[in-house]
Design an enzyme around this catalytic site. Structure first.
Site, PDB file in Angstrom:
ATOM      1  N   GLU A 101       0.857  -1.286  -0.055  1.00  0.00           N
ATOM      2  CA  GLU A 101      -0.108   0.136   0.172  1.00  0.00           C
ATOM      3  C   GLU A 101       0.862   1.135  -0.026  1.00  0.00           C
ATOM      4  OE1 GLU A 101      -3.772  -0.123   1.448  1.00  0.00           O
ATOM      5  OE2 GLU A 101      -3.868  -1.980   1.836  1.00  0.00           O
ATOM      6  N   THR A 155       5.265   1.835  -0.678  1.00  0.00           N
ATOM      7  CA  THR A 155       6.414   1.668   0.284  1.00  0.00           C
ATOM      8  C   THR A 155       6.730   2.942   0.964  1.00  0.00           C
ATOM      9  OG1 THR A 155       7.958   2.284  -1.660  1.00  0.00           O
ATOM     10  CG2 THR A 155       7.348   0.154  -1.720  1.00  0.00           C
TER      11      THR A 155
END
Ligand SMILES: Cc1cc2nc3c(=O)[nH]c(=O)nc-3n(C[C@H](O)[C@H](O)[C@H](O)COP(=O)(O)OP(=O)(O)OC[C@H]3O[C@@H](n4cnc5c(N)ncnc54)[C@H](O)[C@@H]3O)c2cc1C
Length: 399
Positions: free
Chosen positions: A368, A370
């Site tokens: 979701e 980095t």
């Protein structure tokens, strides 16, 4: 307005998840993790608690909670184990909330209602073997044929790939735009496991979130009815990013729960383990690690609550949600590493939970968005390189 006091309903939710977790999860999670076993029996129990339709309105089969409640549930679930919070992240955060905002009434009745009631489990498929952060690099295609789209491609690193019934999938529907990497050529679709040409598998070599299911799925000329196009053709990239605003919120709150779990385990150990004739908690460098955990916990909680209160008010929160996710996940990695350190050699064994926390926390620093992608995002807001334009559909405020 940001109110840090939990309402009576929110306190009740927190208490119910805690009590259920202590009874149904805590005594078994160590064994499930060791056995790499996803326990499907937990799903109906989570549905009974309203967690699979937490902030979906009651008219669509949900529990009608506010968005802060979704954060509370995520924090409590990850306090137990990351695998449980992941279920809520993909099923509610990435999938159902997206259908709530972008789905047609027909899609809501066919997909959202059974999902909110926990009769069907849902996930989200954006990542592919050759494209993660660079979502425009996906190769899946959706070719229009009459009143259907034919989808071909492969999705990788998909949470609940071997568990979910429904998949929110992204593919290029405009091949000219694909060549130019113009994101307006990507569309979003709902695919059912039962569709011909769909197959999935579990990734066996994963070293964290072992009580969770992560895998891949393949689409071999899967025929998808036009009615399963989510939003308009070409809106898929915006929908994928919208979904991440909701998923990241649950990841932020979940990582906050993991920091609290590290803190509580470490405080308890520091009070019973002795070194040099005293409890290790009285050594200043151990105190420093505990104090850092507490400040990280409190700061992470403030950040996700701020994002949740913006969601309740129906205000755009991409920046705040991203900041909450980035801060909490990075802090959870620090907390888990220090929790192992405080436990000494015992922390290096499976006998104590902190090793599991250490393995589990890393995933959220990667998925979701980095750590690096979130850093760039926050700097881009500061520099004015990025502003959030309103999209056609936003998350409905909590009324
Ligand atoms: C446990 C787990 C569950 C997951 N569940 C899902 C799911 O349910 N659905 C789904 O669609 N995906 C899922 N993912 C995939 C996840 O979202 C991707 O792994 C993530 O987006 C990163 O992509 P990547 O792995 O391809 O890394 P890459 O994009 O190849 O990145 C590799 C490295 O390069 C860095 N990098 C890349 N671009 C830049 C840049 N512009 N600036 C600076 N650094 C950069 C990254 O930060 C990273 O350190 C999951 C992943 C994991 C580990």
């Amino acid at each position: 307005m940001l109110n840090l006091d939990l309402t009576e309903e929110q306190q009740l939710l927190e208490q119910s998840v805690r009590e259920w977790g202590a009874r149904a999860v805590a005594p078994r999670i160590h064994d499930l993790d060791r056995a790499h076993q996803f326990d499907r029996a937990l799903l109906p129990q989570m549905a009974d608690l309203g967690l699979l339709g937490s902030c979906i309105p009651q008219k669509y089969g949900g529990a009608g909670m506010d968005y802060v409640s979704l954060g509370i549930a995520s924090e409590e679930l990850e306090y137990l184990d990351t695998s449980l919070r992941v279920i809520v992240s993909v099923h509610v955060g990435l999938n159902s909330l997206t259908l709530l905002s972008w789905g047609t009434e027909d899609q809501k009745s066919r997909y959202l209602i059974p999902q909110a009631q926990g009769q069907k489990i849902a996930t989200y498929g954006l990542t592919e073997p050759s494209a993660g952060s660079d979502a425009r690099g996906i190769q899946s295609v959706a070719i229009k044929k009459g009143d259907r789209y034919v989808l071909t491609g492969e999705k990788m690193w998909i949470s609940l790939a071997d568990v979910a019934d429904n998949f929110l999938v992204f593919a290029w529907s405009d091949l000219e735009k694909k060549k130019q990497r113009d994101p307006n050529g990507i569309s979003a679709f709902i695919i059912e496991r039962a569709f011909k040409g769909f197959s999935s598998g579990t990734l066996k070599e994963k070293w964290g979130i072992l009580a969770g299911n992560t895998g891949f799925f393949k689409m071999d000329e899967v025929e998808v009815p036009q009615d399963n196009l989510v939003g308009r053709e070409g809106e898929g990239f915006k929908i994928a990013m919208f979904a991440l605003d909701q998923g990241r919120y649950t990841v932020a709150a979940g990582a906050t729960g993991l920091i609290r779990a590290c803190r509580d385990a470490s405080v308890s150990y520091a009070k019973q383990r002795k070194a040099f004739g005293v409890e290790i908690g009285s050594h200043q460098l151990v105190k420093e690690m505990l104090a850092q955990m507490e400040s990280d916990y409190q700061a992470s909680r403030l950040l996700w609550m701020r994002a949740g209160s913006l969601k309740n008010a129906g205000r755009r929160n991409t920046k705040e949600t991203g900041l909450a996710k980035w801060f909490a996940t990075v802090a959870s990695e620090r907390a888990a590493s220090d929790a192992v350190q405080i436990h000494g050699a015992n922390g290096y064994s499976d006998e104590y939970p902190v090793g599991r926390f250490y393995r589990n926390c890393k995933g959220a620093v990667i998925y979701e968005g980095t750590r690096e992608i979130h850093k760039v995002m926050q700097a881009d807001y500061l520099l004015g390189y990025r502003t959030d334009r309103p999209t056609r559909c936003e998350l409905p405020p909590y009324a």
